[in-house]
Design a protein around this motif. Structure first.
Motif, PDB file in Angstrom:
ATOM      1  N   ILE A   1      38.749  26.893  42.246  1.00 48.90           N
ATOM      2  CA  ILE A   1      37.480  26.964  43.118  1.00 48.90           C
ATOM      3  C   ILE A   1      38.312  28.071  44.012  1.00 48.90           C
ATOM      4  CG2 ILE A   1      36.314  25.017  44.779  1.00 48.90           C
ATOM      5  CD1 ILE A   1      38.221  22.515  43.013  1.00 48.90           C
ATOM      6  N   GLY A   2      36.467  28.852  44.133  1.00 50.64           N
ATOM      7  CA  GLY A   2      36.794  29.748  45.446  1.00 50.64           C
ATOM      8  C   GLY A   2      35.552  29.230  46.326  1.00 50.64           C
ATOM      9  N   THR A   3      36.034  29.256  47.596  1.00 54.85           N
ATOM     10  CA  THR A   3      35.911  28.185  48.937  1.00 54.85           C
ATOM     11  C   THR A   3      34.868  30.098  49.623  1.00 54.85           C
ATOM     12  OG1 THR A   3      36.971  26.097  48.624  1.00 54.85           O
ATOM     13  CG2 THR A   3      35.488  26.944  50.791  1.00 54.85           C
TER      14      THR A   3
ATOM     15  N   ALA B   1      39.779  37.557  46.534  1.00 56.32           N
ATOM     16  CA  ALA B   1      40.268  38.555  45.310  1.00 56.32           C
ATOM     17  C   ALA B   1      39.549  38.598  44.344  1.00 56.32           C
ATOM     18  CB  ALA B   1      41.653  37.628  44.347  1.00 56.32           C
ATOM     19  N   ALA B   2      38.757  37.796  44.382  1.00 48.43           N
ATOM     20  CA  ALA B   2      37.176  37.502  42.943  1.00 48.43           C
ATOM     21  C   ALA B   2      36.368  39.587  44.447  1.00 48.43           C
ATOM     22  CB  ALA B   2      35.899  36.805  43.125  1.00 48.43           C
ATOM     23  N   VAL B   3      35.747  39.149  44.899  1.00 47.97           N
ATOM     24  CA  VAL B   3      35.167  40.773  45.575  1.00 47.97           C
ATOM     25  C   VAL B   3      35.480  41.068  45.786  1.00 47.97           C
ATOM     26  CG1 VAL B   3      34.044  40.414  47.697  1.00 47.97           C
ATOM     27  CG2 VAL B   3      33.956  38.385  47.099  1.00 47.97           C
TER      28      VAL B   3
ATOM     29  N   ARG C   1      31.608  36.306  38.318  1.00 45.23           N
ATOM     30  CA  ARG C   1      32.091  36.253  36.695  1.00 45.23           C
ATOM     31  C   ARG C   1      33.373  36.699  36.353  1.00 45.23           C
ATOM     32  NH1 ARG C   1      31.991  42.924  38.081  1.00 45.23           N
ATOM     33  NH2 ARG C   1      34.256  42.965  38.030  1.00 45.23           N
ATOM     34  N   ARG C   2      34.196  35.409  36.834  1.00 47.69           N
ATOM     35  CA  ARG C   2      35.326  34.545  36.418  1.00 47.69           C
ATOM     36  C   ARG C   2      35.176  33.455  34.888  1.00 47.69           C
ATOM     37  NH1 ARG C   2      39.730  35.848  40.256  1.00 47.69           N
ATOM     38  NH2 ARG C   2      39.626  38.727  40.667  1.00 47.69           N
TER      39      ARG C   2
ATOM     40  N   ILE D   1      33.456  26.006  41.273  1.00 46.34           N
ATOM     41  CA  ILE D   1      34.805  25.556  40.925  1.00 46.34           C
ATOM     42  C   ILE D   1      34.141  26.582  39.795  1.00 46.34           C
ATOM     43  CG2 ILE D   1      35.624  24.049  39.163  1.00 46.34           C
ATOM     44  CD1 ILE D   1      33.903  21.810  40.881  1.00 46.34           C
ATOM     45  N   VAL D   2      35.155  27.174  39.235  1.00 47.36           N
ATOM     46  CA  VAL D   2      35.465  28.454  37.776  1.00 47.36           C
ATOM     47  C   VAL D   2      35.824  27.889  36.873  1.00 47.36           C
ATOM     48  CG1 VAL D   2      35.920  31.088  37.008  1.00 47.36           C
ATOM     49  CG2 VAL D   2      35.181  30.270  39.514  1.00 47.36           C
ATOM     50  N   PHE D   3      34.495  27.411  36.096  1.00 50.94           N
ATOM     51  CA  PHE D   3      35.375  26.689  34.427  1.00 50.94           C
ATOM     52  C   PHE D   3      34.709  27.509  33.725  1.00 50.94           C
ATOM     53  CE2 PHE D   3      31.611  24.094  33.328  1.00 50.94           C
ATOM     54  CZ  PHE D   3      31.012  24.233  34.105  1.00 50.94           C
TER      55      PHE D   3
END
Lengths: 456, 456
Positions: A365-367, A260-262, A331-332, A380-382
């Motif tokens: 957490i995007g892996t 999704a982020a890509v 970016r997130r 980890i996105v925070f």
């Protein structure tokens, strides 16, 4: 200037002139690598070495005064190994960036440590040769740093990591003496393997000033498979099946969050209904047939969409999607990138644990990572401005590392220990082994000035 | 027994019972490896370790008494590294010969050091897996010895040497403490690379008591090419051309003298009019096509006969001819076997030098070896009862090593340094580097009891 006022800085300046920088503003950019949440001190001086003589001079002065030296490549490290220590000399190798020699007959490239990985690859390509190791940072990271962390990349399962491609190293010891390790030959068993000891040593043993890297003939063809799966476990099932029947050069994984982020960043239209995307490449004369076999294995493992192509441009576009994974996640929010390596067949458990940890700590957490060799980068996105969320991020990071260890994994596959993973070293290698590593460091660096406290 | 009469031997016997042998006659067979012209002393005692506890106990006693320990695998070494020192303990690992575990999911085998290479390969094959390293001694040499010398074999150019296939080592330090190195993962950059430091260390750093080796899926097919050439230079020209367009798993060379010796022994009918024979194998799904490409390259380089086959039985028969090369030469007299490694493109110069040296010293030198990776075994055949001829043999040996060094080669590709190559170590690695190796040894073995004076 009388002898008694000789300070390390005055000696450095006298010896090295404008290669020495002491203005705090100018040194700021050299204080840290690209890791977050790692401590960094304020250096006494920055030395931008122009040649081996500069490195020797700087080390002799540092050695005499007992000043710590933090060697630095392009500063793209992700574990804090190149972060300054208070009162240290930061020794930057960025200006020593010459490709000294490409020898097509020997199939080697001799380079200075500041050469950017991608520049070496491009220089080799001019001779129809291939410098294989391709860390995600290849456009910006240097060979010296790649060696110091034993950087990996996508092709490791088939072709090995940086250390598998080095044949000789020239380095400067803490006291300024120069050593040459290894041999120009494919096989060499003369004495202890000092080359592989320097590889991955994160600036703690010596300063690499030259390295001879092996090159390969570039493969004539490559074929790409993209497969999307409902669940990550199915993607790994495909990887495990594939390695029984084929040897792809890479098998890269992206989970739902990463896809999704890509897509958000690139508008590539990757299948967002998928729980996991697998990107596989096969190379060599047999690559088309091998890719078809991989595609079939993906379908058999439950892939909902499988696409394969011989078109190198199309293949490269998919690779690009994978390469921007970290940038897309960044970016997130703030990101805490991990680098965990498990035996390939334990990947399903590791991925499940990561999902459980994300849920338990209510974190994204995007892996993504190198499924072919078991090396994952859960990210980890925070919100770093939220101290409670930052604390949760750190706790979840810790839990992932502990889980990795319990699966027989390594706390670092390709980023190194630096500052970030130091707390886990004893659990990873054992107390006796760690003491032994310290004694080996002492053999190289008796006064302990080279990147003390890091890497081992 | 009062404390003051405790000798190393009485302590060993008290601790280890009949694992300890002190009868001179029984110890004789454990005094030497298979090298000729290397010095060997008389041990104080032989310990045939049954398990890790025995190794720990023996080392603790040796450490306390400052008695040197020479660790020994199957005794098939060719450089004297396992030769006894006067008054030493010979620590034989031959009884620790269990394959502890084969894990098909992880694709690893965990073995004790005394396991014979071929037994490991056979155990792996039962699971459809392949233990790749295949030194000439594979039927008789042990994995511990293979690791201690970083043994090679025929497939190194494509698949690497023993050290490229080990993932974890369990070893006992000189003081009896146990260490575990490495990780179960494909990628691991946690701390200094103690695994690759132990590999090739010839018993000078620690005693390996367990190792986890990587296995591969066995290739589905293999094809063989046999080509005979008027001159060795043309055979190497073929090897150099082939590596631009193919990646055979092996390319083995036999010169005129070796061909004749093999024919005499085996009656295989190899082409004795040839100056050189090249034996090439390609593996994998594409092997037939790849072998054809290799065959064409041989023809283009001037081969007078080229034969290629997909038949594995026929291929194995040719491999057998190559494997008996040393045995065949040994039927012609005493042999002094060398192990020189040069960059592949320098092979023509090395081969020419060997021919010149043979002529100048009026000696028969049969040369065979691993052309694909530049590792040659020129074998001097001489009459050991003739002291003048023996002296010439030694002088020619010396000249070959010096020539190898001048070509940027290594004084040992796969046999190790031991006693035989010790005189060349400083020229090979340099004085500072050698001192550094000694300091690294000291980090592992502060009192210097482990195989002192050997290997580095």
């Amino acid at each position: 200037m009388s002898l008694d006022v000789l300070t390390p800085v005055s000696e450095l300046t006298a010896a090295l002139g404008d290669a020495v920088v002491t203005e705090p503003d100018l040194m700021l950019a050299y204080r840290r690598d690209q890791s977050l949440l790692t401590a960094a001190g304020m250096p006494l001086a920055l030395v931008r070495a122009r040649d081996t003589d500069d490195v020797v001079a700087a080390l002799k002065i540092a050695h005499r005064h007992g000043v710590p030296v933090v060697t630095r490549g392009a500063g793209t490290g992700l574990a804090g190994a190149a972060n300054a220590l208070d009162g240290c000399i930061v020794l930057s190798m960025e200006k020593m960036n010459a490709v000294l020699d490409i020898d097509p007959a020997a199939r080697t490239a001799t380079v200075q440590p500041g050469v950017i990985n991608g520049d070496l690859a491009a220089a080799a390509a001019e001779h129809g040769l291939w410098y294989v190791p391709d860390p995600g940072s290849r456009a910006i990271s240097s060979i010296g740093g790649n060696l110091a962390t034993n950087a990996g990349g996508t092709c490791c399962a088939k072709y090995g990591v940086t250390g598998d491609h080095v044949t000789r190293i020239k380095a400067v010891l803490a006291d300024g003496r120069i050593i040459h390790t290894g041999a120009a030959t494919r096989k060499n068993v003369a004495g202890l393997n000092l080359t592989q000891l320097l590889v991955g040593s994160e600036g703690t043993l010596a300063v690499i000033v030259e390295a001879t890297m092996r090159l390969r003939v570039a493969p004539t063809a490559a074929a790409t498979v993209v497969a999307s799966f409902p669940e990550t476990a199915q993607a790994i099932e495909a990887v495990l099946a594939i390695r029984q029947v084929a040897e792809p050069c890479l098998a890269e994984l992206m989970d739902r969050t990463t896809i999704a982020a890509v897509n958000d960043m690139t508008h590539m239209g990757l299948d967002e209904s998928a729980g996991a995307l697998l990107l596989i490449q096969c190379d060599g004369r047999d690559s088309t047939a091998e890719a078809r076999i991989c595609a079939q294995a993906c379908a058999d493992a439950g892939a909902t969409e499988v696409y394969d192509t011989d078109d190198p441009v199309e293949g490269e576009a998919f690779m690009q999607a994978r390469r921007v994974a970290l940038t897309a996640l960044e970016r997130r929010g703030s990101t805490l990138l991990d680098d965990l390596s498990v035996p390939v067949h334990r990947l399903p458990e590791m991925l499940q644990a990561i999902e459980g940890i994300a849920a338990r700590y209510d974190l994204t957490i995007g892996t993504f990572g190198h499924a072919a060799d078991g090396n994952l980068h859960p990210t980890i996105v925070f919100d770093a401005s939220d101290s409670e969320q930052s604390a949760r991020a750190l706790q979840s990071f810790d839990e992932m590392v502990v889980e990795c260890l319990s699966l027989g994994g390594s706390i670092s596959g390709e980023h190194g220990i630096g500052v970030l993973k130091e707390p886990y070293m004893e659990a990873m290698v054992g107390a006796t082994e760690r003491e032994l590593m310290a004694r080996v460091k002492e053999a190289f660096d008796p006064t302990g000035i080279l990147n003390p406290g890091r890497g081992l």
